[in-house]
Motif scaffolding. Sequence first.
Motif, short mmCIF file in Angstrom:
data_model
loop_
_atom_site.label_atom_id
_atom_site.label_comp_id
_atom_site.label_asym_id
_atom_site.label_seq_id
_atom_site.Cartn_x
_atom_site.Cartn_y
_atom_site.Cartn_z
N ALA A 1 -2.76 9.78 13.99
CA ALA A 1 -2.78 10.32 12.63
C ALA A 1 -3.77 9.56 11.77
CB ALA A 1 -1.38 10.23 12.00
N THR A 2 -4.36 10.27 10.81
CA THR A 2 -5.17 9.63 9.77
C THR A 2 -4.31 9.57 8.52
OG1 THR A 2 -7.24 10.45 10.69
CG2 THR A 2 -7.26 9.77 8.38
N ILE A 3 -3.99 8.36 8.09
CA ILE A 3 -3.09 8.16 6.96
C ILE A 3 -3.89 7.65 5.77
CG2 ILE A 3 -0.99 6.98 6.16
CD1 ILE A 3 -0.23 6.60 9.11
N THR A 4 -3.68 8.28 4.61
CA THR A 4 -4.35 7.85 3.39
C THR A 4 -3.45 6.90 2.62
OG1 THR A 4 -5.53 9.95 3.24
CG2 THR A 4 -5.45 8.59 1.24
N PHE A 5 -3.96 5.71 2.35
CA PHE A 5 -3.22 4.70 1.61
C PHE A 5 -3.90 4.47 0.25
CE2 PHE A 5 -2.56 3.72 6.07
CZ PHE A 5 -1.20 3.47 6.14
N THR A 6 -3.08 4.26 -0.79
CA THR A 6 -3.61 3.84 -2.08
C THR A 6 -3.30 2.35 -2.23
OG1 THR A 6 -3.27 6.02 -3.07
CG2 THR A 6 -3.52 4.15 -4.58
N LYS A 7 -4.36 1.54 -2.38
CA LYS A 7 -4.19 0.10 -2.51
C LYS A 7 -3.64 -0.25 -3.88
CE LYS A 7 -5.62 -2.22 0.40
NZ LYS A 7 -4.99 -2.66 1.67
N ALA A 8 -3.25 -1.50 -4.03
CA ALA A 8 -2.68 -1.95 -5.30
C ALA A 8 -3.67 -1.86 -6.44
CB ALA A 8 -2.19 -3.40 -5.14
N ASP A 9 -4.98 -1.85 -6.13
CA ASP A 9 -5.99 -1.75 -7.19
C ASP A 9 -6.40 -0.30 -7.47
OD1 ASP A 9 -7.44 -1.14 -4.95
OD2 ASP A 9 -9.04 -2.61 -5.28
N GLY A 10 -5.69 0.66 -6.84
CA GLY A 10 -5.97 2.07 -7.10
C GLY A 10 -6.94 2.71 -6.14
N THR A 11 -7.64 1.93 -5.31
CA THR A 11 -8.60 2.50 -4.37
C THR A 11 -7.86 3.13 -3.18
OG1 THR A 11 -8.84 0.39 -3.21
CG2 THR A 11 -10.39 0.85 -4.99
N LYS A 12 -8.52 4.10 -2.57
CA LYS A 12 -7.91 4.81 -1.44
C LYS A 12 -8.61 4.46 -0.14
CE LYS A 12 -6.14 8.88 -3.91
NZ LYS A 12 -6.30 8.39 -5.28
N ARG A 13 -7.84 4.40 0.94
CA ARG A 13 -8.41 4.15 2.26
C ARG A 13 -7.79 5.09 3.28
NH1 ARG A 13 -8.82 -2.47 2.90
NH2 ARG A 13 -10.10 -2.82 1.06
N GLU A 14 -8.63 5.72 4.07
CA GLU A 14 -8.15 6.55 5.17
C GLU A 14 -8.22 5.74 6.46
OE1 GLU A 14 -10.32 10.18 5.37
OE2 GLU A 14 -9.46 10.99 3.52
N VAL A 15 -7.09 5.61 7.13
CA VAL A 15 -7.03 4.80 8.34
C VAL A 15 -6.47 5.65 9.47
CG1 VAL A 15 -6.16 2.67 9.38
CG2 VAL A 15 -6.55 2.77 6.91
N THR A 16 -7.22 5.74 10.57
CA THR A 16 -6.75 6.49 11.74
C THR A 16 -6.03 5.55 12.68
OG1 THR A 16 -8.59 8.05 11.55
CG2 THR A 16 -7.45 7.94 13.67
N ASP B 1 0.85 -1.20 0.00
CA ASP B 1 0.00 0.00 0.00
C ASP B 1 0.88 1.25 0.00
OD1 ASP B 1 -2.08 -1.74 0.18
OD2 ASP B 1 -2.68 -1.19 2.21
N LYS B 2 0.54 2.23 -0.84
CA LYS B 2 1.32 3.48 -0.92
C LYS B 2 0.73 4.53 0.01
CE LYS B 2 2.39 2.63 -5.80
NZ LYS B 2 2.16 3.08 -7.19
N ILE B 3 1.62 5.27 0.67
CA ILE B 3 1.18 6.36 1.55
C ILE B 3 1.10 7.64 0.72
CG2 ILE B 3 1.79 7.79 3.53
CD1 ILE B 3 3.07 5.41 4.80
N VAL C 1 1.74 13.69 0.76
CA VAL C 1 3.10 13.14 0.77
C VAL C 1 3.33 12.20 -0.41
CG1 VAL C 1 3.36 13.35 3.28
CG2 VAL C 1 2.41 11.25 2.31
N SER C 2 2.48 12.33 -1.44
CA SER C 2 2.58 11.41 -2.58
C SER C 2 3.92 11.53 -3.31
CB SER C 2 1.42 11.66 -3.57
OG SER C 2 1.37 13.02 -3.95
N ASN C 3 4.58 12.69 -3.18
CA ASN C 3 5.88 12.87 -3.84
C ASN C 3 7.02 12.98 -2.84
OD1 ASN C 3 4.88 12.98 -6.57
ND2 ASN C 3 4.05 15.01 -6.08
N ALA C 4 6.76 12.68 -1.58
CA ALA C 4 7.80 12.77 -0.55
C ALA C 4 8.70 11.54 -0.58
CB ALA C 4 7.15 12.89 0.83
N THR C 5 9.91 11.69 -0.07
CA THR C 5 10.86 10.57 -0.01
C THR C 5 10.57 9.72 1.22
OG1 THR C 5 12.48 11.78 1.32
CG2 THR C 5 12.62 12.01 -1.09
N ILE C 6 11.17 8.55 1.26
CA ILE C 6 10.97 7.66 2.41
C ILE C 6 11.51 8.29 3.68
CG2 ILE C 6 13.14 6.40 2.01
CD1 ILE C 6 11.62 3.86 2.93
#
Length: 446
Positions: free
Chosen positions: A71-86, A36-38, A51-56
Amino acid sequence: MVFGFNLNENEDGDVSIQNLLPGSPAFKSGMINKGDKITAIQWEGSKPIDVSNATIQEISEMLSASNHTKATITFTKADGTKREVTLGKELATNDEDDDKVTSYVLKGEKNVGYIALPSFYEDWENESSINGCSNDVAKEVLKLKKENIEGLILDLRFNGGGSVREAIELAGIFIDAGPIAQMKFKEPKAFSLKDVNRGTIYDGPLTILVNGFSASASELVAGALQDYNRALIVGSTTYGKATGQRVLALDTNIVLKDFKEESIKGNSVKLTLSQVYQVSGKTAQFRGVVPDILLPDATEAFNKKERNEPFAIPANNIEANKYYIPLKPLPLNLLQEKANEYIKADVYFEEVNKYIRTKKIAQQKKDVSLKLDDIIKEMNNDDDLDEEQSELPSLKKVYTVSNNSFELERINANNNLKTINEAFKTRLGKDAYVNVAYKLLLLMNK
């Protein structure tokens, strides 16, 4: 204090989840998986930060900030969908924590248990694997049986695999003693991977949820339970990885039997040394495990499977294990017919099919504009599609989601855990795939 995941940066600079710490807030959320991408971070009481263009390094420094704990972190799943997880930071979890895996009760016409497993983690320090995922799932099944469940859903979607040993033992929870899979090295003859423990922990109706990013150990479990007619496999065709690799140092002085991959300091090579086959002689390699009940799934919109790799090993079959005796076949024709009715009645699946078509058309484009305005417009269109896919409505609820009675007291004593729990229960209540799996289990009970 930690959120419970490690990060990785790929060649394109995308920062994603490398692995989850079993029992951590991230693991218990049930909504985060390896890969999952942050894309955004929002600290409590603050505005979200893109932070889509931020470094590790930049993301790691942000997440480790000592003046923030939630924190509420937004993840992009491998299928392109987004999930906000607190998530709330917690002290690093003890390996002996009994609550790494969480189960839920879906209450409707009948009580159905639900367990999501994000990865197949192993107990590296204990030969008995007492703290591995198979044992943790078994504990949750026992808790669910106290709730008088009449069916069980095991969710392996986005589970990229892990320990083969744990996969064998997990399948053994639902199958009496016998062969679970076959493994083949360079020798002509394959050898059996067996469930050596007689009896089962759960023998009622069982559904396994999978998708295009269920891989490796997930495919081993799904394939074995499908071969035995022990579970109904529901979802989309899996990733298609059924090979074993090992990283070896390019050093002629190493002693192979004493060699440990983590000790490599110089150059190395990754070799494929084994292939896993199902007890029926088939393999998930290259072609994946094809579900008994196929559902439209956003993962089908992307060419990100083993077969799309440039040097993927093609599939081949071997002889079935002669000691493998399947159970009575499930009524697949009836179940697929009913599933088709559920799909047609749910606007979610209609939109998923539209999403898949749109993505595939976009992938076929050969000419790409180099004008900045066109590029920005294309990126915004992709974001809109992904956002729509994340927030699609589903059908009227046929169940409510509850915690098992063993879990309630612990959750109420931990505010961070309570937040994670409520968010997951809300998502679970809206999950169209779980909705279909629940209805199919009701039919299997008749």
